[in-house]
Motif scaffolding. Structure first.
Motif, PDB file in Angstrom:
ATOM      1  N   THR A   1      -7.971  -5.320  -7.484  1.00 54.36           N
ATOM      2  CA  THR A   1      -6.756  -5.918  -6.910  1.00 54.36           C
ATOM      3  C   THR A   1      -6.976  -7.393  -6.604  1.00 54.36           C
ATOM      4  O   THR A   1      -6.139  -8.240  -6.943  1.00 54.36           O
ATOM      5  CB  THR A   1      -6.349  -5.169  -5.618  1.00 54.36           C
TER       6      THR A   1
ATOM      7  N   ARG B   1      -0.950   3.400  -5.444  1.00 52.75           N
ATOM      8  CA  ARG B   1       0.358   3.856  -5.916  1.00 52.75           C
ATOM      9  C   ARG B   1       0.400   3.673  -7.420  1.00 52.75           C
ATOM     10  O   ARG B   1      -0.082   2.665  -7.940  1.00 52.75           O
ATOM     11  CB  ARG B   1       1.491   3.014  -5.315  1.00 52.75           C
ATOM     12  N   LYS B   2       0.993   4.640  -8.114  1.00 54.43           N
ATOM     13  CA  LYS B   2       1.234   4.472  -9.544  1.00 54.43           C
ATOM     14  C   LYS B   2       2.736   4.407  -9.742  1.00 54.43           C
ATOM     15  O   LYS B   2       3.460   5.304  -9.302  1.00 54.43           O
ATOM     16  CB  LYS B   2       0.637   5.641 -10.335  1.00 54.43           C
ATOM     17  N   LEU B   3       3.205   3.349 -10.371  1.00 54.27           N
ATOM     18  CA  LEU B   3       4.635   3.193 -10.592  1.00 54.27           C
ATOM     19  C   LEU B   3       5.005   3.749 -11.961  1.00 54.27           C
ATOM     20  O   LEU B   3       4.268   3.573 -12.928  1.00 54.27           O
ATOM     21  CB  LEU B   3       5.039   1.716 -10.530  1.00 54.27           C
TER      22      LEU B   3
ATOM     23  N   CYS C   1      -4.803   2.399  -8.607  1.00 55.00           N
ATOM     24  CA  CYS C   1      -4.961   3.639  -7.835  1.00 55.00           C
ATOM     25  C   CYS C   1      -6.102   4.472  -8.402  1.00 55.00           C
ATOM     26  O   CYS C   1      -6.653   4.177  -9.465  1.00 55.00           O
ATOM     27  CB  CYS C   1      -3.656   4.440  -7.814  1.00 55.00           C
TER      28      CYS C   1
ATOM     29  N   SER D   1      -0.388  -2.134 -10.838  1.00 52.49           N
ATOM     30  CA  SER D   1      -0.738  -1.163  -9.791  1.00 52.49           C
ATOM     31  C   SER D   1      -2.186  -0.723  -9.970  1.00 52.49           C
ATOM     32  O   SER D   1      -2.710  -0.697 -11.083  1.00 52.49           O
ATOM     33  CB  SER D   1       0.194   0.051  -9.835  1.00 52.49           C
TER      34      SER D   1
ATOM     35  N   THR E   1       0.839  -1.206   0.000  1.00 50.47           N
ATOM     36  CA  THR E   1       0.000   0.000   0.000  1.00 50.47           C
ATOM     37  C   THR E   1       0.877   1.260   0.000  1.00 50.47           C
ATOM     38  O   THR E   1       1.287   1.710  -1.050  1.00 50.47           O
ATOM     39  CB  THR E   1      -0.984   0.007   1.186  1.00 50.47           C
TER      40      THR E   1
ATOM     41  N   ALA F   1      -0.879  -0.385 -15.203  1.00 52.48           N
ATOM     42  CA  ALA F   1      -1.192   0.687 -14.244  1.00 52.48           C
ATOM     43  C   ALA F   1      -2.667   1.032 -14.410  1.00 52.48           C
ATOM     44  O   ALA F   1      -3.062   1.674 -15.379  1.00 52.48           O
ATOM     45  CB  ALA F   1      -0.323   1.907 -14.498  1.00 52.48           C
TER      46      ALA F   1
ATOM     47  N   VAL G   1       0.915  -6.580  -6.204  1.00 52.20           N
ATOM     48  CA  VAL G   1       0.146  -5.401  -6.614  1.00 52.20           C
ATOM     49  C   VAL G   1       0.550  -4.209  -5.754  1.00 52.20           C
ATOM     50  O   VAL G   1       0.645  -4.317  -4.525  1.00 52.20           O
ATOM     51  CB  VAL G   1      -1.380  -5.620  -6.460  1.00 52.20           C
ATOM     52  N   PHE G   2       0.780  -3.082  -6.405  1.00 50.64           N
ATOM     53  CA  PHE G   2       0.993  -1.823  -5.690  1.00 50.64           C
ATOM     54  C   PHE G   2      -0.362  -1.119  -5.646  1.00 50.64           C
ATOM     55  O   PHE G   2      -0.950  -0.815  -6.686  1.00 50.64           O
ATOM     56  CB  PHE G   2       2.041  -0.970  -6.397  1.00 50.64           C
TER      57      PHE G   2
END
Length: 329
Positions: free
Chosen positions: A299, A149-151, A160, A158, A125, A316, A145-146
Motif C-alpha cells: 500500500t 477490501r476487495k472491490l 487484501c 485494493s 480500511t 486488486a 487505496v482500499f
C-alpha cells in the motif's frame, strides 16, 4: 543557532545562492540545477534546517499527509494496522491523518476533512465509499487505496489477504483434525472479506459432504460471545467453529468456557487475523495470519509512487497468509 529559528534565508546565505533557489529545492516539481540542489542540501544539513510543510502545501497544493479512514477501532486488528502504517510512512517523511467514521459509509464531513488537509493520498480500511466520492479523488489525482477490501470493480487499487484461499485452507485443516460438522460465524455479511472467507470455507465442506451452519455477527467480542451462547441454547454444538475474525473468536472461547465446553476436546475454534491477543497464554487461538507487513508495504509503495507520478493504476492485489496452529484445535 536553534533549529526552529533557522530559515530558508540562512540556508541561502551559507550555500551562496538566492532564497528562491532554496525554495525551489524543497518544493516538488520546481526546476533547479543539480549543483545548486547539492549546495542547498549540504547547507541545510549543516544548519539543521527543516522546510515549513505548511508553506510547502500552499505552493504545491499537497501536504506530506496520508489520510487513513477507519471504522472498526474496537477490532484490535485495525489499531495494529494503523501502527504499521504510521511507522512506514514516518520512515518516508509522511504523517498519517487518522479519520474515524462511525458509519458503514464514509460521511461527507470525513471527505471534507481529507480535502481541507490537502492530503497526498488516502487509505480506506473497513468503511465503504460511494463510487461518486471515490471518483472525485481520482479527478483530483489523489491516489486512493482500499485496504483489507476487495472491490468488484477494476477502477481502483485494493490490497487484501487472499480470503478465498484462506477459507479453503481452514476447512481442509479442520477436516484433517477429524471435524465432522462445523459452524461458520460471519462478521458483516456484505463485506468482500467475509464473503470470500465464507465462500472458500463452504466450498470445501460441500465437496466433502460435511454439514455446516452459518450464524451472523458483527466482528466484535460481544458479537462472538452472544452468538456462541445462542448456539448452545439451540443445542447445535459442532465439532468445530470457524469464526470470521479473532476478536469474535475470543468471545466464542469465553462463552464456551463459561458453559464448561472443553476446547479442543469437545469442539475446536479457528479465528482469522492473528491479532496479538490470539497468542496470549489465556487463549492460544489457532488462526489465519493476515500478512499485515506485506499488505502495508504494498500500500505504501503504491501511494508513494502515485504521489510522485500519478497514473491512476487500478489493481486488486491479494496476498497469501498462513495458518497458525495453536491450542484451540
Amino acid at each position: 543557532m536553534n533549529n526552529h529559528t533557522i530559515t530558508a534565508k540562512d540556508v541561502a546565505k551559507l550555500a551562496g545562492v538566492s532564497q528562491s533557489s532554496v525554495s525551489r529545492v524543497y518544493f516538488e516539481g520546481a526546476k533547479v540545477s543539480e549543483k545548486t540542489r547539492l549546495k542547498v542540501i549540504a547547507a541545510a544539513e549543516e544548519l539543521g534546517y527543516k522546510p515549513n510543510e505548511f508553506a510547502r502545501s500552499l505552493i504545491t497544493n499537497r501536504t506530506k499527509i496520508i489520510g487513513l479512514v477507519m471504522k472498526g477501532v474496537q477490532n484490535p486488528f485495525y489499531p495494529q494496522v494503523l501502527k504499521q502504517f504510521t511507522t512506514f510512512f514516518k520512515a518516508h517523511g509522511y504523517s498519517v491523518l487518522f479519520v474515524h467514521t462511525n458509519n458503514e459509509e464514509i460521511q461527507k464531513e470525513d471527505i471534507e476533512n481529507l480535502i481541507n488537509y490537502k492530503v497526498a493520498g488516502v487509505i480506506i480500511t473497513d468503511a465503504t465509499m460511494s463510487l461518486k466520492v471515490a471518483e472525485s479523488f481520482q479527478e483530483s489525482k489523489i491516489p486512493l487505496v482500499f485496504f483489507n477490501r476487495k472491490l468488484y470493480t477494476d477502477n481502483f487499487f485494493s490490497v487484501c489477504c487472499n480470503n478465498l484461499n484462506a477459507g479453503r485452507k481452514i476447512a481442509e485443516f479442520l477436516i484433517s483434525k477429524g471435524a465432522k460438522d462445523m459452524i461458520y460465524i460471519a462478521g458483516n455479511t456484505d463485506t468482500s472479506t467475509n464473503q470470500d472467507r465464507q465462500k472458500g470455507f463452504f466450498e470445501v465442506l460441500a465437496s466433502h459432504n460435511i454439514p455446516y451452519q452459518k450464524f451472523s455477527s458483527d466482528y466484535t467480542y460481544e458479537g462472538g460471545y452472544n452468538t456462541a451462547l445462542q448456539i448452545m441454547e439451540d443445542n447445535v454444538m459442532p465439532n468445530a467453529f470457524f469464526v470470521g475474525n479473532d476478536i469474535m473468536a475470543l468471545g466464542v472461547i469465553d462463552a464456551l468456557r463459561k458453559n464448561s465446553v472443553t476446547i479442543p476436546t469437545t469442539t475446536r475454534v479457528v479465528g482469522f487475523d492473528n491479532i496479538d491477543m490470539a497468542g496470549w497464554p489465556a487463549y492460544e487461538l489457532t488462526t489465519w495470519e493476515q500478512p499485515i507487513v506485506e499488505m502495508v508495504e504494498q500500500t505504501v509503495n503504491y501511494l508513494l509512487a502515485e504521489i510522485h507520478d500519478y497514473t491512476g493504476e487500478a489493481k486488486a492485489l491479494e496476498l497469501d497468509g498462513r495458518l497458525i496452529d495453536r491450542q484451540t484445535t
